[in-house]
Design a protein around this motif. Structure first.
Motif, PDB file in Angstrom:
ATOM      1  N   ALA A  29      46.444  36.523  11.259  1.00 40.52           N
ATOM      2  CA  ALA A  29      46.455  37.525  10.635  1.00 40.52           C
ATOM      3  C   ALA A  29      47.333  38.787  10.461  1.00 40.52           C
ATOM      4  CB  ALA A  29      45.164  37.973   9.294  1.00 40.52           C
ATOM      5  N   SER A  30      46.873  39.105  12.114  1.00 37.73           N
ATOM      6  CA  SER A  30      47.137  40.443  12.330  1.00 37.73           C
ATOM      7  C   SER A  30      48.724  40.534  12.986  1.00 37.73           C
ATOM      8  CB  SER A  30      46.540  40.861  13.933  1.00 37.73           C
ATOM      9  OG  SER A  30      46.470  39.630  14.707  1.00 37.73           O
ATOM     10  N   VAL A  45      38.262  29.490  12.627  1.00 43.39           N
ATOM     11  CA  VAL A  45      37.582  30.464  13.151  1.00 43.39           C
ATOM     12  C   VAL A  45      36.730  30.596  14.637  1.00 43.39           C
ATOM     13  CG1 VAL A  45      37.111  32.058  11.279  1.00 43.39           C
ATOM     14  CG2 VAL A  45      35.587  30.225  11.663  1.00 43.39           C
ATOM     15  N   LYS A  55      42.769  37.793   2.349  1.00 44.13           N
ATOM     16  CA  LYS A  55      42.005  38.795   2.511  1.00 44.13           C
ATOM     17  C   LYS A  55      41.589  39.216   3.983  1.00 44.13           C
ATOM     18  CE  LYS A  55      37.672  38.043  -0.463  1.00 44.13           C
ATOM     19  NZ  LYS A  55      37.813  39.499  -0.472  1.00 44.13           N
ATOM     20  N   ALA A  56      42.247  38.802   5.186  1.00 38.72           N
ATOM     21  CA  ALA A  56      42.118  38.931   6.403  1.00 38.72           C
ATOM     22  C   ALA A  56      43.765  40.136   6.874  1.00 38.72           C
ATOM     23  CB  ALA A  56      42.312  37.604   7.741  1.00 38.72           C
ATOM     24  N   VAL A  97      40.811  33.197   2.284  1.00 37.73           N
ATOM     25  CA  VAL A  97      40.484  34.459   3.803  1.00 37.73           C
ATOM     26  C   VAL A  97      41.853  34.859   4.785  1.00 37.73           C
ATOM     27  CG1 VAL A  97      38.424  32.268   4.428  1.00 37.73           C
ATOM     28  CG2 VAL A  97      40.880  32.130   4.824  1.00 37.73           C
ATOM     29  N   LEU A  98      42.376  34.307   3.806  1.00 42.09           N
ATOM     30  CA  LEU A  98      43.783  34.902   5.139  1.00 42.09           C
ATOM     31  C   LEU A  98      44.524  35.616   4.249  1.00 42.09           C
ATOM     32  CD1 LEU A  98      45.510  34.386   7.653  1.00 42.09           C
ATOM     33  CD2 LEU A  98      47.115  32.461   5.859  1.00 42.09           C
ATOM     34  N   LYS A 107      30.218  34.159   9.109  1.00 35.26           N
ATOM     35  CA  LYS A 107      31.002  35.244   9.209  1.00 35.26           C
ATOM     36  C   LYS A 107      31.145  36.313   7.064  1.00 35.26           C
ATOM     37  CE  LYS A 107      35.423  36.659   7.991  1.00 35.26           C
ATOM     38  NZ  LYS A 107      35.626  38.034   9.363  1.00 35.26           N
ATOM     39  N   LYS A 123      30.733  31.981  13.452  1.00 36.48           N
ATOM     40  CA  LYS A 123      31.614  32.746  12.086  1.00 36.48           C
ATOM     41  C   LYS A 123      31.690  31.636  10.620  1.00 36.48           C
ATOM     42  CE  LYS A 123      34.553  36.456  15.139  1.00 36.48           C
ATOM     43  NZ  LYS A 123      34.982  34.866  15.827  1.00 36.48           N
ATOM     44  N   TYR A 145      31.216  37.045   2.825  1.00 39.68           N
ATOM     45  CA  TYR A 145      32.437  37.906   2.363  1.00 39.68           C
ATOM     46  C   TYR A 145      31.671  38.331   0.990  1.00 39.68           C
ATOM     47  CZ  TYR A 145      36.128  36.249   4.353  1.00 39.68           C
ATOM     48  OH  TYR A 145      37.234  35.080   5.754  1.00 39.68           O
ATOM     49  N   LEU A 201      42.041  32.190  12.336  1.00 46.34           N
ATOM     50  CA  LEU A 201      41.940  33.308  11.780  1.00 46.34           C
ATOM     51  C   LEU A 201      42.610  34.929  11.840  1.00 46.34           C
ATOM     52  CD1 LEU A 201      41.594  33.848   8.575  1.00 46.34           C
ATOM     53  CD2 LEU A 201      39.910  34.980   8.811  1.00 46.34           C
ATOM     54  N   GLY A 202      42.023  35.727  12.900  1.00 48.32           N
ATOM     55  CA  GLY A 202      41.526  37.084  12.990  1.00 48.32           C
ATOM     56  C   GLY A 202      43.080  36.922  13.562  1.00 48.32           C
TER      57      GLY A 202
END
Length: 145
Positions: free
Chosen positions: A32-33, A67, A106-107, A103-104, A75, A71, A77, A28-29
């Motif tokens: 996302a970045s 994830v 939001k990330a 989730v994506l 994890k 998490k 929200y 995920l993270g």
């Protein structure tokens, strides 16, 4: 000294590309970045902080992203209903099951600037839970992340 003016992209001159990202088995993270940087246009030499120079990003298979560690259960929200005592929370597992694209979204949202420009960038992100998307007319290129 010659005239070395800083290059500034103008909103009308920017070519926004279209790219498809397959989120299957991606973390995920990290995903996302990378997406946030593309939406923002930081991968382009003509990147200009106050202009939206980014590309459109279509994400498919968002239901299959993952994830690491624990998490999934841990994890959380949070959101607030605006009523007194109206704080609510849910886990990654539940949110991802109920609304696979959320989730994506939001990330990525958390990694973009806040304000009108950031919201405009977020609108260029299109997330779909499955393998299909309705943007074939834009002839998006496949982006390996």
């Amino acid at each position: 000294m010659g005239n070395m003016a800083t290059f500034t992209a103008k909103a009308g001159e920017i070519k926004h590309g279209w790219f498809v990202v397959d989120a299957q088995d991606k973390v995920l993270g990290r995903l996302a970045s990378q997406i946030a940087a593309r939406l923002r246009g930081k991968h382009k030499p003509e990147y200009t902080p106050h202009v939206d120079t980014g590309d459109f990003v279509i994400v498919v298979n968002a239901a299959k992203l993952r994830v690491t560690g624990k998490k999934k259960e841990r994890k959380t929200y949070y959101w607030h209903t605006e009523y007194p005592g109206g704080i609510r929370q849910t886990s990654f597992a539940k949110l991802h099951a109920a609304k696979p694209t959320r989730v994506l979204q939001k990330a990525v949202k958390g990694m973009l600037p806040k304000g009108p420009l950031g919201y405009a960038m977020l609108r260029k992100l299109k997330v779909y839970p499955g393998a299909t998307h309705p943007h074939s007319a834009q002839q998006p290129k496949v982006l390996e992340i």
